[in-house]
Write a protein that holds these residues in place. Sequence first.
Motif, short mmCIF file in Angstrom:
data_model
loop_
_atom_site.label_atom_id
_atom_site.label_comp_id
_atom_site.label_asym_id
_atom_site.label_seq_id
_atom_site.Cartn_x
_atom_site.Cartn_y
_atom_site.Cartn_z
N THR A 51 106.84 -3.28 41.19
CA THR A 51 107.55 -4.30 40.43
C THR A 51 107.31 -5.66 41.05
O THR A 51 107.40 -5.82 42.27
N SER B 134 118.13 -8.09 40.85
CA SER B 134 118.21 -6.69 40.45
C SER B 134 118.60 -5.85 41.65
O SER B 134 118.52 -6.29 42.80
N ASP B 135 119.02 -4.60 41.40
CA ASP B 135 119.35 -3.69 42.50
C ASP B 135 118.12 -3.42 43.36
O ASP B 135 118.24 -3.24 44.57
N GLU B 136 116.92 -3.40 42.74
CA GLU B 136 115.70 -3.13 43.47
C GLU B 136 115.46 -4.18 44.56
O GLU B 136 115.09 -3.86 45.67
N GLN C 108 115.29 -13.65 39.05
CA GLN C 108 116.16 -12.64 38.46
C GLN C 108 116.64 -11.71 39.57
O GLN C 108 115.83 -11.26 40.38
#
Length: 92
Positions: A16, A45-47, A43
């Motif tokens: 990603t 995100s949890d990642e 952005q």
Amino acid sequence: MATYSGPARLTLVDGTQVSGMASLSTNQRGGLDSWGGTFRPDQVSDEIRNAGDGLSLELPYDQTGSVSVTGVRKLLATQILVSLTGSGPAPF
């Protein structure tokens, strides 16, 4: 000491890609060269919150360096700041 501040793309272990802004610098301590800094993703995100080792940071003009996340802190309700430590030659 070299520095870079501007657009960057962090590639996570799963491939990603996360765009954002990086602020990086080199350090020279006791004959050892190292580099690191911060990355503010566009952005959240949890990642990215749970990222660790084995990542790469790409700067403009295809300059890439290997990085590890050393910390994540909340800036605002919708923003985080990721602390990075580089390994190998600095890409700037």
